[in-house]
Design an enzyme around this catalytic site. Structure first.
Site, short mmCIF file in Angstrom:
data_model
loop_
_atom_site.label_atom_id
_atom_site.label_comp_id
_atom_site.label_asym_id
_atom_site.label_seq_id
_atom_site.Cartn_x
_atom_site.Cartn_y
_atom_site.Cartn_z
N SER A 20 -21.16 -36.54 78.73
CA SER A 20 -21.80 -36.63 80.04
C SER A 20 -21.41 -37.88 80.82
O SER A 20 -21.76 -37.99 82.00
CB SER A 20 -23.32 -36.60 79.87
OG SER A 20 -23.74 -35.33 79.42
N GLU A 24 5.07 -65.85 40.36
CA GLU A 24 6.15 -64.98 40.77
C GLU A 24 7.24 -64.81 39.71
O GLU A 24 7.86 -63.75 39.63
CB GLU A 24 6.78 -65.50 42.08
CG GLU A 24 5.91 -65.33 43.30
CD GLU A 24 5.65 -63.87 43.66
OE1 GLU A 24 6.62 -63.10 43.73
OE2 GLU A 24 4.47 -63.51 43.82
#
Length: 648
Positions: free
Chosen positions: A363, A97
């Site tokens: 259907s 970082e």
């Protein structure tokens, strides 16, 4: 008179030039800083509450037997002392970082310039950030994640303030104890407990690398939902740790040899779509929680697992046919949701197709047409003719392109004959058909055009499951629900579904109910749904396929238990001849084969029973899990042999 010329100024020496321009730049720099602070510091957040922790209460979700399904909300742990952590833990975060953490004054100009240049020259991809650990801490403590210039400027000001007020060790300690690690865990101690079921002081190098790698995106690099991506990211962290001499190459090699085991509660986390669905309902039922809550749900984890596995297998095996997604909802005769799957993979897509998606029913909507007809006096034996029909300008056609001539209503439903359904809806009235569907549990808008008879109605799998429930439970409304009880962690009950429960509402009477069950059994026995047969159980249901194969459904039931399955594509493009009697019926059968032996089921109430050779065993109505049940019975090759497919 000539003007006197002023004497020429002697040129500056190099030293004088340096001093002059330094002064000029310094003055303008001071002016810039004053203006910078004047513009961006006027509405800085209050920093006096630096050590305050606003804890969001956690919510634990349990299945119907008390097993933990998931935990939502925040988990905090007491701050961990940096000196009690293995040295490689903070070094992992610094390596990936902010490798210049110990040398900058809160921000890294070179890092900002580098990320700005990269973002300007790489369009369309993920953006790079130039934030230091101190800037990230400032953002986490005081600001929002909004990507605005004002927020970035305030982040920089607060980072400098943090550097002036605290030592590097204190800043790093604050960062590790407050940063978010996903899954509701804030801080390194809570993350270690949640992901690895151990204190942070016992983290290994590999586990530390995994946690540090999550800072780029806790959800995207989660070791639970994205294990492969998280592992690749952890490898990058380990490489950076070697590069910054946080660990040796031998330690890196050893980290690869040491397996990382994620907390089994998280690793085996199921029902994420369901948890999202009920999580949205908790606050509407009890308000914003002020303390930890326990939510007792209707879910059945073993059955849920079978549902997720069956749907995933079905979608994977049908990808070549264009199947991209699916959904499955299973409820019992009381409306309790026992399984709920909103997609093939929660890690890939969190969009919930079980309740949020509306797709044409095809259907599978026809039973409501036939129910309206039965309620007006027709029977399964009523003769009809399958022949070309025209209603206004609409001329529905059968899937096969053929016509069967004189047949019964029972045969017409079993074979999903379009011409008969269209004429029948026109005779009984599309308004009456819509009323029947609404009465049984369809809540979406139902258009009354003649095409509604063939399922030109957009519904969700949840609606279809609850609308078929009255066929399975003796004719009673069964609105699907997922929360039985909400209580505080200390035991105070805040909500109970059973309190003030009204009497069950009958929505289908006799003999219409018996007729419908008789006809829908034939769909499974010799109609379009033969692939859904489950040996030893009384099964009924209906297939559904929409125009151009955009949606395929199978909704089926036994006594007191209904499951609706949908497959299709999120972009609503056609599949390759996938019908309701194909993939959805197979998914339904595989799920029910695993689920039904775990349940006390009965035959479908009312109507003509199926032959004794395949009738369901007599037992109590569906309820608690059977104790002592072995693994689900596996079908024989003969039972799994593909039946002749009759689409629609």
């Amino acid at each position: 008179m000539a003007n006197a010329q002023s004497p020429r100024r002697a040129p500056r020496t190099p030293a004088q030039a340096v001093l002059y321009w330094s002064a000029v730049i310094g003055v303008w720099g001071l002016i810039f800083l004053v203006a910078f602070f004047a513009v961006f510091a006027v509405d800085l957040p209050d920093t006096s509450k630096l050590y305050d922790v606003k804890r969001q209460p956690s919510i634990s979700y349990l299945d119907r037997s008390g097993a933990l399904v998931a935990v939502r909300g925040s988990q905090y742990a007491p701050p961990v002392d940096l000196d009690k952590l293995p040295p490689y833990v903070p070094k992992a975060f610094i390596a990936i970082e902010d490798r210049w953490f110990y040398w900058h004054v809160g921000f890294n100009p070179w890092g900002i310039i580098r990320s700005t240049v990269y973002n300007a020259t790489h369009h369309g991809g993920p953006l790079r950030g130039g934030s230091t650990i101190t800037q990230q801490l400032a953002r986490n403590l005081f600001l929002t994640a909004n990507q605005t210039y004002r927020r970035k400027a305030q982040e920089l000001i607060l980072a400098v303030w943090l550097e002036a007020k605290f030592s590097k060790k204190e800043i790093l300690s604050l960062y590790l104890n407050r940063v978010y690690f996903g899954a509701g865990a804030y801080g390194i101690e809570a993350a270690a407990q949640r992901y690895f079921n151990k204190p942070a002081s016992q983290l290994t190098i590999g586990e530390s690398a995994l946690l540090a790698g999550m800072m780029k995106g806790p959800s995207r690099y989660s070791p639970v939902s994205a294990s492969d991506r998280a592992a690749r990211r952890a490898t990058i962290v380990l490489d950076e740790m070697v590069r910054t001499r946080a660990i040796t190459p031998d330690q890196r090699a050893q980290a690869f040899k040491t397996p990382v085991r994620v907390n089994p509660v998280l690793a085996n986390q199921r029902a994420q779509y369901f948890t999202d669905w009920v999580d949205d309902q908790v606050r509407s039922l009890v308000g914003e929680p002020t303390e930890d809550l326990v939510v007792e749900t209707t879910l059945d984890l073993p059955i849920q697992t079978a549902a997720e596995q069956s749907l995933r297998r079905g979608v994977e095996s049908s990808k070549a046919q264009g199947v991209g997604q699916g959904a499955l909802v299973a409820i019992d005769g009381e409306g309790r949701i026992r399984a709920y799957v909103g997609g093939a993979s929660y890690a890939d897509s969190q969009f919930d197709r079980a309740t949020m998606a509306r797709r044409q029913a095809g259907s599978s909507f026809k039973p409501f047409v036939y129910l309206a007809a039965m309620e007006q006096g027709r029977t399964p034996a009523t003769p009809v003719v399958d022949e070309p029909v025209k209603i206004g300008t609409w001329e529905p056609r059968n899937y096969t392109g053929r016509y069967l001539g004189p047949i019964s209503l029972q045969t017409a439903l079993a074979q999903s004959i379009n011409t008969v359904a269209a004429r029948l809806a026109n005779e009984v009235g599309t308004g009456n058909v819509a009323a029947s569907a609404r009465r049984l549990g369809i809540t979406s808008h139902i258009q009354l055009d003649p095409s509604m008879a063939l399922g030109a109605v957009e519904v969700s799998p949840m609606e279809m499951a609850q609308a078929y429930a009255p066929f399975s439970n003796g004719g009673f409304l069964a609105k699907g629900y997922g929360i039985e009880r909400i209580r505080t962690a200390s035991g105070k009950v805040l909500y109970d579904h059973g309190v003030d429960k009204t009497a069950r509402q009958a929505v289908v009477g006799s003999p219409a109910l018996q007729y419908m069950n008789q006809m829908m059994r034939q769909v499974i026995i010799n109609g379009t749904g033969t692939k859904a047969r489950v040996s030893g159980f009384d099964i009924a249901g209906k297939t559904g396929t929409t125009s151009d194969y955009r949606d395929a459904w199978f909704v089926g039931y036994t006594g007191g238990f209904v499951t609706a399955v949908w497959v299709g594509r999120d972009d609503n493009t056609p599949m390759k001849k996938v019908t309701g009697g194909g993939t959805p019926a197979v998914v339904w059968r595989d799920f029910m084969t695993a689920a039904l032996p775990r349940l006390k089921t009965q035959a479908i109430p009312g109507g003509v029973m199926v032959p004794p050779s395949i009738a369901a065993p007599a037992s109590d109505p569906i309820g608690d899990l059977l104790s002592g049940n072995g693994p689900p019975r596996t079908e024989t090759p003969a039972e799994r042999a593909p039946a002749e497919e009759i689409p629609y």
